[in-house]
Design a protein around this motif. Structure first.
Motif, PDB file in Angstrom:
ATOM      1  N   ARG A  10       0.850  -1.182   0.000  1.00 57.48           N
ATOM      2  CA  ARG A  10       0.000   0.000   0.000  1.00 57.48           C
ATOM      3  C   ARG A  10       0.889   1.236   0.000  1.00 57.48           C
ATOM      4  NH1 ARG A  10      -4.771  -0.240  -1.670  1.00 57.48           N
ATOM      5  NH2 ARG A  10      -5.436   1.475  -0.366  1.00 57.48           N
ATOM      6  N   ASP A  11       0.487   2.238  -0.759  1.00 59.47           N
ATOM      7  CA  ASP A  11       1.278   3.461  -0.857  1.00 59.47           C
ATOM      8  C   ASP A  11       1.252   4.231   0.458  1.00 59.47           C
ATOM      9  OD1 ASP A  11       2.814   5.454  -2.106  1.00 59.47           O
ATOM     10  OD2 ASP A  11       1.008   6.638  -2.479  1.00 59.47           O
ATOM     11  N   LYS A  12       2.398   4.763   0.815  1.00 62.86           N
ATOM     12  CA  LYS A  12       2.502   5.637   1.985  1.00 62.86           C
ATOM     13  C   LYS A  12       3.788   6.450   1.878  1.00 62.86           C
ATOM     14  CE  LYS A  12       4.140   3.725   5.916  1.00 62.86           C
ATOM     15  NZ  LYS A  12       4.173   2.902   7.105  1.00 62.86           N
ATOM     16  N   VAL A  13       3.876   7.478   2.639  1.00 61.29           N
ATOM     17  CA  VAL A  13       5.050   8.342   2.643  1.00 61.29           C
ATOM     18  C   VAL A  13       6.267   7.587   3.165  1.00 61.29           C
ATOM     19  CG1 VAL A  13       6.043  10.419   3.679  1.00 61.29           C
ATOM     20  CG2 VAL A  13       3.653  10.416   2.952  1.00 61.29           C
ATOM     21  N   GLY A  14       7.409   7.743   2.492  1.00 56.77           N
ATOM     22  CA  GLY A  14       8.673   7.236   3.009  1.00 56.77           C
ATOM     23  C   GLY A  14       9.170   5.937   2.425  1.00 56.77           C
ATOM     24  N   ILE A  15       8.417   5.308   1.521  1.00 58.62           N
ATOM     25  CA  ILE A  15       8.863   4.019   0.980  1.00 58.62           C
ATOM     26  C   ILE A  15      10.142   4.183   0.165  1.00 58.62           C
ATOM     27  CG2 ILE A  15       8.295   2.069  -0.517  1.00 58.62           C
ATOM     28  CD1 ILE A  15       5.328   2.534   0.204  1.00 58.62           C
ATOM     29  N   VAL A  16      10.131   5.086  -0.802  1.00 60.79           N
ATOM     30  CA  VAL A  16      11.306   5.278  -1.658  1.00 60.79           C
ATOM     31  C   VAL A  16      12.503   5.723  -0.823  1.00 60.79           C
ATOM     32  CG1 VAL A  16      12.258   6.587  -3.588  1.00 60.79           C
ATOM     33  CG2 VAL A  16       9.902   5.762  -3.704  1.00 60.79           C
ATOM     34  N   ALA A  17      12.275   6.646   0.089  1.00 63.27           N
ATOM     35  CA  ALA A  17      13.363   7.140   0.943  1.00 63.27           C
ATOM     36  C   ALA A  17      13.945   6.017   1.796  1.00 63.27           C
ATOM     37  CB  ALA A  17      12.857   8.278   1.831  1.00 63.27           C
ATOM     38  N   GLY A  18      13.090   5.220   2.407  1.00 60.01           N
ATOM     39  CA  GLY A  18      13.559   4.133   3.271  1.00 60.01           C
ATOM     40  C   GLY A  18      14.351   3.092   2.515  1.00 60.01           C
ATOM     41  N   VAL A  19      13.845   2.694   1.340  1.00 58.67           N
ATOM     42  CA  VAL A  19      14.529   1.674   0.545  1.00 58.67           C
ATOM     43  C   VAL A  19      15.853   2.215   0.015  1.00 58.67           C
ATOM     44  CG1 VAL A  19      14.401   0.284  -1.559  1.00 58.67           C
ATOM     45  CG2 VAL A  19      12.410   0.437  -0.046  1.00 58.67           C
ATOM     46  N   ILE A  30      21.926   2.291  -7.149  1.00 57.29           N
ATOM     47  CA  ILE A  30      20.713   2.132  -7.955  1.00 57.29           C
ATOM     48  C   ILE A  30      21.038   2.631  -9.361  1.00 57.29           C
ATOM     49  CG2 ILE A  30      18.312   2.825  -8.264  1.00 57.29           C
ATOM     50  CD1 ILE A  30      18.230   3.266  -5.181  1.00 57.29           C
ATOM     51  N   VAL A  31      20.961   1.726 -10.354  1.00 59.78           N
ATOM     52  CA  VAL A  31      21.278   2.105 -11.731  1.00 59.78           C
ATOM     53  C   VAL A  31      20.028   2.309 -12.580  1.00 59.78           C
ATOM     54  CG1 VAL A  31      23.580   1.103 -11.713  1.00 59.78           C
ATOM     55  CG2 VAL A  31      21.640  -0.292 -12.431  1.00 59.78           C
ATOM     56  N   ASP A  32      18.911   1.781 -12.157  1.00 56.28           N
ATOM     57  CA  ASP A  32      17.646   1.992 -12.861  1.00 56.28           C
ATOM     58  C   ASP A  32      16.508   1.763 -11.872  1.00 56.28           C
ATOM     59  OD1 ASP A  32      15.884   2.574 -14.880  1.00 56.28           O
ATOM     60  OD2 ASP A  32      16.293   0.769 -16.067  1.00 56.28           O
ATOM     61  N   MET A  33      15.413   2.502 -12.081  1.00 59.15           N
ATOM     62  CA  MET A  33      14.299   2.411 -11.134  1.00 59.15           C
ATOM     63  C   MET A  33      12.998   2.736 -11.851  1.00 59.15           C
ATOM     64  SD  MET A  33      13.935   4.566  -7.657  1.00 59.15           S
ATOM     65  CE  MET A  33      12.393   5.392  -7.376  1.00 59.15           C
ATOM     66  N   SER A  34      11.968   1.983 -11.533  1.00 56.53           N
ATOM     67  CA  SER A  34      10.641   2.239 -12.059  1.00 56.53           C
ATOM     68  C   SER A  34       9.651   2.090 -10.916  1.00 56.53           C
ATOM     69  CB  SER A  34      10.323   1.224 -13.167  1.00 56.53           C
ATOM     70  OG  SER A  34       8.972   1.350 -13.559  1.00 56.53           O
ATOM     71  N   GLN A  35       8.696   2.987 -10.852  1.00 54.28           N
ATOM     72  CA  GLN A  35       7.682   2.871  -9.807  1.00 54.28           C
ATOM     73  C   GLN A  35       6.349   3.333 -10.349  1.00 54.28           C
ATOM     74  OE1 GLN A  35       9.140   5.646  -6.768  1.00 54.28           O
ATOM     75  NE2 GLN A  35       7.287   6.818  -7.108  1.00 54.28           N
ATOM     76  N   THR A  36       5.301   2.812  -9.751  1.00 56.84           N
ATOM     77  CA  THR A  36       3.959   3.233 -10.122  1.00 56.84           C
ATOM     78  C   THR A  36       3.029   3.086  -8.920  1.00 56.84           C
ATOM     79  OG1 THR A  36       2.210   2.997 -11.772  1.00 56.84           O
ATOM     80  CG2 THR A  36       3.191   0.974 -10.971  1.00 56.84           C
ATOM     81  N   ILE A  37       1.988   3.870  -8.941  1.00 51.98           N
ATOM     82  CA  ILE A  37       0.951   3.788  -7.913  1.00 51.98           C
ATOM     83  C   ILE A  37      -0.374   3.645  -8.643  1.00 51.98           C
ATOM     84  CG2 ILE A  37      -0.198   4.950  -5.996  1.00 51.98           C
ATOM     85  CD1 ILE A  37       2.463   6.535  -5.652  1.00 51.98           C
ATOM     86  N   ASN A  41      -2.042   1.332  -4.505  1.00 52.29           N
ATOM     87  CA  ASN A  41      -1.054   0.252  -4.427  1.00 52.29           C
ATOM     88  C   ASN A  41       0.256   0.720  -5.046  1.00 52.29           C
ATOM     89  OD1 ASN A  41      -2.742  -1.882  -3.302  1.00 52.29           O
ATOM     90  ND2 ASN A  41      -3.863  -1.665  -5.222  1.00 52.29           N
ATOM     91  N   PHE A  42       1.338   0.528  -4.306  1.00 52.53           N
ATOM     92  CA  PHE A  42       2.668   0.988  -4.704  1.00 52.53           C
ATOM     93  C   PHE A  42       3.475  -0.196  -5.216  1.00 52.53           C
ATOM     94  CE2 PHE A  42       7.141   1.611  -3.750  1.00 52.53           C
ATOM     95  CZ  PHE A  42       7.375   2.885  -4.239  1.00 52.53           C
ATOM     96  N   THR A  43       4.144  -0.004  -6.358  1.00 50.83           N
ATOM     97  CA  THR A  43       5.043  -1.011  -6.911  1.00 50.83           C
ATOM     98  C   THR A  43       6.311  -0.315  -7.383  1.00 50.83           C
ATOM     99  OG1 THR A  43       3.182  -2.336  -7.681  1.00 50.83           O
ATOM    100  CG2 THR A  43       5.313  -2.826  -8.635  1.00 50.83           C
TER     101      THR A  43
END
Length: 89
Positions: A10-19, A30-37, A41-43
């Motif tokens: 589930r999407d929430k503040v801080g996921i990208v920062a924490g990871v 990190i050489v490549d990154m893709s994300q979507t909501i 739902n966060f992926t």
């Protein structure tokens, strides 16, 4: 060595920062990154590099599992070659 990391939950503040902060502490680049909501739902999928060639992934998995529990997401990591082999069906 390269690794593929996936984050789902589930999407929430801080996921990208924490990871990303944890990966930096583990000396992963990190050489490549893709994300979507989608509908809350966060992926996220990341391609990471590590200068060492023989890394024991078990302590890394344990640390990422603990982080996932804190963030309320599921985090998985695999060596790139294993990920590629599993998805060549």
């Amino acid at each position: 060595m390269r690794a593929v990391l996936t984050v789902v939950g589930r999407d929430k503040v801080g996921i990208v920062a924490g990871v990303s902060q944890t990966l930096a502490q583990l000396q992963f680049n990190i050489v490549d990154m893709s994300q979507t909501i989608m509908q809350g739902n966060f992926t996220m999928m990341l391609m990471c590099e590590l200068s060492a060639t023989d890394v024991d992934f078990e302590p890394i998995r344990a640390q990422l599992n603990q982080l996932g529990q804190q963030l309320g997401v599921q985090i998985r990591i695999q060596r790139e070659e294993i990920f590629d082999t599993m998805h060549k069906i």
